[in-house]
Design an enzyme around this catalytic site. Structure first.
Site, PDB file in Angstrom:
ATOM      1  N   GLU A 127     -45.832 -40.341 -37.912  1.00  0.00           N
ATOM      2  CA  GLU A 127     -46.473 -41.145 -38.952  1.00  0.00           C
ATOM      3  C   GLU A 127     -46.579 -40.314 -40.224  1.00  0.00           C
ATOM      4  O   GLU A 127     -46.122 -39.171 -40.280  1.00  0.00           O
ATOM      5  CB  GLU A 127     -47.860 -41.627 -38.484  1.00  0.00           C
ATOM      6  CG  GLU A 127     -47.787 -42.605 -37.329  1.00  0.00           C
ATOM      7  CD  GLU A 127     -49.148 -43.119 -36.900  1.00  0.00           C
ATOM      8  OE1 GLU A 127     -49.169 -44.029 -36.066  1.00  0.00           O
ATOM      9  OE2 GLU A 127     -50.181 -42.627 -37.390  1.00  0.00           O
ATOM     10  N   HIS A 244     -56.150 -48.027 -46.056  1.00  0.00           N
ATOM     11  CA  HIS A 244     -54.862 -48.082 -45.376  1.00  0.00           C
ATOM     12  C   HIS A 244     -53.896 -48.841 -46.268  1.00  0.00           C
ATOM     13  O   HIS A 244     -54.220 -49.915 -46.780  1.00  0.00           O
ATOM     14  CB  HIS A 244     -54.984 -48.774 -44.014  1.00  0.00           C
ATOM     15  CG  HIS A 244     -53.838 -48.476 -43.118  1.00  0.00           C
ATOM     16  ND1 HIS A 244     -52.582 -49.013 -43.315  1.00  0.00           N
ATOM     17  CD2 HIS A 244     -53.734 -47.678 -42.018  1.00  0.00           C
ATOM     18  CE1 HIS A 244     -51.764 -48.563 -42.381  1.00  0.00           C
ATOM     19  NE2 HIS A 244     -52.437 -47.745 -41.584  1.00  0.00           N
ATOM     20  N   ARG A 290     -51.537 -41.264 -47.003  1.00  0.00           N
ATOM     21  CA  ARG A 290     -51.968 -42.648 -47.186  1.00  0.00           C
ATOM     22  C   ARG A 290     -52.498 -42.947 -48.584  1.00  0.00           C
ATOM     23  O   ARG A 290     -52.290 -44.037 -49.112  1.00  0.00           O
ATOM     24  CB  ARG A 290     -53.038 -42.998 -46.141  1.00  0.00           C
ATOM     25  CG  ARG A 290     -52.459 -43.166 -44.755  1.00  0.00           C
ATOM     26  CD  ARG A 290     -53.529 -43.456 -43.728  1.00  0.00           C
ATOM     27  NE  ARG A 290     -52.917 -43.724 -42.419  1.00  0.00           N
ATOM     28  CZ  ARG A 290     -53.611 -43.935 -41.308  1.00  0.00           C
ATOM     29  NH1 ARG A 290     -54.928 -43.896 -41.332  1.00  0.00           N
ATOM     30  NH2 ARG A 290     -52.978 -44.171 -40.172  1.00  0.00           N
ATOM     31  N   HIS A 351     -60.274 -48.672 -44.700  1.00  0.00           N
ATOM     32  CA  HIS A 351     -59.850 -48.399 -43.322  1.00  0.00           C
ATOM     33  C   HIS A 351     -60.708 -47.347 -42.620  1.00  0.00           C
ATOM     34  O   HIS A 351     -61.110 -47.551 -41.485  1.00  0.00           O
ATOM     35  CB  HIS A 351     -58.392 -47.939 -43.348  1.00  0.00           C
ATOM     36  CG  HIS A 351     -57.791 -47.699 -42.000  1.00  0.00           C
ATOM     37  ND1 HIS A 351     -57.716 -48.667 -41.030  1.00  0.00           N
ATOM     38  CD2 HIS A 351     -57.226 -46.578 -41.456  1.00  0.00           C
ATOM     39  CE1 HIS A 351     -57.120 -48.175 -39.952  1.00  0.00           C
ATOM     40  NE2 HIS A 351     -56.837 -46.902 -40.170  1.00  0.00           N
ATOM     41  N   ARG A 386     -57.787 -38.294 -44.239  1.00  0.00           N
ATOM     42  CA  ARG A 386     -57.481 -38.068 -42.819  1.00  0.00           C
ATOM     43  C   ARG A 386     -55.987 -38.187 -42.540  1.00  0.00           C
ATOM     44  O   ARG A 386     -55.329 -39.127 -42.971  1.00  0.00           O
ATOM     45  CB  ARG A 386     -58.240 -39.092 -41.962  1.00  0.00           C
ATOM     46  CG  ARG A 386     -57.889 -39.031 -40.490  1.00  0.00           C
ATOM     47  CD  ARG A 386     -58.730 -39.986 -39.679  1.00  0.00           C
ATOM     48  NE  ARG A 386     -58.488 -41.380 -39.998  1.00  0.00           N
ATOM     49  CZ  ARG A 386     -57.526 -42.140 -39.473  1.00  0.00           C
ATOM     50  NH1 ARG A 386     -56.665 -41.615 -38.606  1.00  0.00           N
ATOM     51  NH2 ARG A 386     -57.421 -43.409 -39.804  1.00  0.00           N
TER      52      ARG A 386
END
Length: 527
Positions: A127, A244, A290, A351, A386
């Protein structure tokens, strides 16, 4: 006293329940901590606000990150985490996460968690911001649900653990900087009860419902952070909200999460004109951190005047996509989208909360006998942003560490407790709490969202000032209590965002777009 409690009460006149470990929350952090405490021989009472399945854990699609691959290592995982965290990670916390994480994941597997495999080998995907394939997943894109199933089946079978659902924790009972227990409302009977705990653990999850667009379930109303703050605990890094990049945008659909793993498998982002745009914004393109992907999407939406961009999977193998992402495939099909043939309209949504109740490396808060783990806590393991799929790992690793620390505390038991109560709050404020909650969510989305300015933040603070008088009133039902908690935490997020005059990770100021070395530090707030 105003602002310390939500209701008038006299603890000595209420039913009393005794517990050794009193755990608030039933996601991965709460359940794993309960399991670990029971293994250590302790009695555990676990309270959940609604049913055990209503948590962010159940919705976690992408997976859980752990350095289990042949070419991976905890050191590589650490470096990726530090890069994503944008200079604010606590390196000791990250080192613990990545070195203890693989063993915690192996424990899950030993408990019966069925992660996807090819033959005897775990399937590992990649990811955003990961340099290696290290994301374990289950049933394609139902990883959180599989972990929750595994933990719940193990924990519910333990005679030393009692799980009580539909228990809304109203306030912590703290005096002399010691936490003695909680005041809780049984939402079935309508009865208030006092739960005393030798150790109290907040594992209450996220805060996404503060925003009008979020991937979080209805229960994610920042209760744990509000509880801790009202009781005098320190909170930290409240300005860092992760949006997100890819939530489903359809007129009649909720903001359903389209996992980052979709991009990890090769999906491309296209604007309303059909142009791929991420290579212009970052060298990792669709797998950039992100915050960068979210801002790029917002930029493209502004350029094209559209309310979304699009995820394109049409060039990928259709059968493989359906097998890898069955939940996303099914959900989109319910709204008439075939993800193997149609572009998926997506936009950012709130998110994950990087900030929360400040803890040390053992989950201890600034209040004695009060611990916190999972998304409600903050020990700077995620820094300003994160790394994808580190959140489930966080709940496992630091939930387990609490038990190591608390075992010693249980040897020095509390036998005498002070009196607790409040009779000073006014009753029945003439307020439409449903409308107030909607206003709050709109204010947070418009003024304290992915793109911030001093003017927008000042307007948000003015909104909170207008409702500050509610702290003098008690609230009668859980919906009102949630709104009070959302107001408390929304104001903390806004205050911290106003204070941080730079852009870093999940916090972006249009009026201070650069990252400043002077701001390589944390903001602590305390009541």
């Amino acid at each position: 006293m105003a602002g310390k409690y939500l209701v008038n009460f006299n603890a000595s006149a209420l039913p009393q329940v005794e517990a050794e470990y009193l755990i608030i929350g039933g996601g991965i952090a709460g359940l794993f901590t309960a399991w670990a405490a029971a293994q250590a021989g302790a009695q555990v009472t676990l309270l959940t606000k609604r049913s055990i399945v209503e948590s962010n854990t159940d919705r976690a699609q992408g997976g859980i990150a752990a350095a289990l691959g042949q070419h991976d290592s905890p050191e590589l995982h650490m470096q990726d985490t530090l890069v994503a965290g944008a200079g604010l990670c606590d390196e000791d916390a990250v080192r613990i996460l990545v070195t203890e994480g693989p063993d915690r994941v192996r424990e899950l597997i030993d408990m019966g968690a069925c992660f996807d495999r090819t033959g005897d080998h775990l399937c590992l995907t990649r990811e955003g911001c990961h340099s290696q394939h290290r994301i374990l997943h289950a049933q394609g894109d139902a990883t959180g649900a599989e972990i929750l199933r595994t933990l719940y089946e193990k924990v519910v079978a333990l005679p030393s653990v009692e799980i009580l659902e539909d228990q809304y924790v109203v306030d912590l009972l703290v005096k002399g900087n010691i936490c003695y227990g909680v005041l809780a409302l049984d939402q079935i009977s309508g009865e208030f009860r006092v739960f005393w705990g030798q150790v109290v653990i907040l594992a209450t999850g996220g805060s996404g419902r503060l925003y009008n667009y979020t991937t979080n379930p209805e229960v994610a109303t920042a209760d744990g952070i509000a509880l801790a703050y009202r009781a005098g605990a320190e909170v930290m890094d409240m300005e860092f909200i992760q949006f997100h990049p890819t939530s489903l945008v359809l007129p009649d659909a909720p903001r359903f999460l389209i996992s980052e793993a979709v991009r990890g498998e090769g999906a491309l982002l296209r604007n309303a004109r059909g142009e791929r745009f991420m290579p212009q914004y970052h060298g990792m393109a669709e797998l950039a951190p992100r915050d960068i992907v979210s801002r790029a999407i917002l930029s493209e939406m502004a350029k094209t005047g559209a309310n979304s961009v699009f995820l394109d999977l049409t060039h990928l193998d259709a059968d493989k996509i359906k097998e890898r992402f069955p939940t996303i495939t099914l959900t989109c099909s319910q709204y008439g989208l075939d993800i193997t043939k149609d572009l998926i309209p997506v936009a950012p949504a709130a998110h994950y909360m990087m900030g929360g109740v400040k803890t040390d490396l053992w989950g201890q808060t600034s209040i004695e006998r009060l611990f916190s783990c999972g998304e409600a806590s903050c020990l700077a393991v995620h820094g300003a942003n994160r790394l994808a799929s580190n959140s489930l790992l966080d709940g496992l690793v630091f939930g387990g560490r609490i038990v190591q620390k608390a075992t010693a505390i249980l040897k020095n038991r509390i036998t005498n407790r002070p009196e607790f109560g409040c009779q000073e709050l006014l009753s029945d404020p003439d307020v439409d709490f449903i409308s107030l909650r909607t206003q709050l969510q709109q204010i947070m989305g418009e003024k304290v969202g992915p793109l911030r300015t001093a003017q927008r933040l000042a307007e948000a603070l003015a909104f909170f000032d207008r409702w500050a008088y509610l702290k003098n009133y008690e609230v009668k039902e859980t919906f009102q209590m949630e709104v009070r908690n959302m107001l408390e935490v929304g104001e903390l997020i806004t205050e911290a965002a106003m204070m941080r005059t730079e852009s870093r990770g999940g916090h972006f100021r249009l009026d201070y777009p650069e990252t400043s070395e002077r701001w390589r530090k944390h903001i602590l707030l305390r009541r």
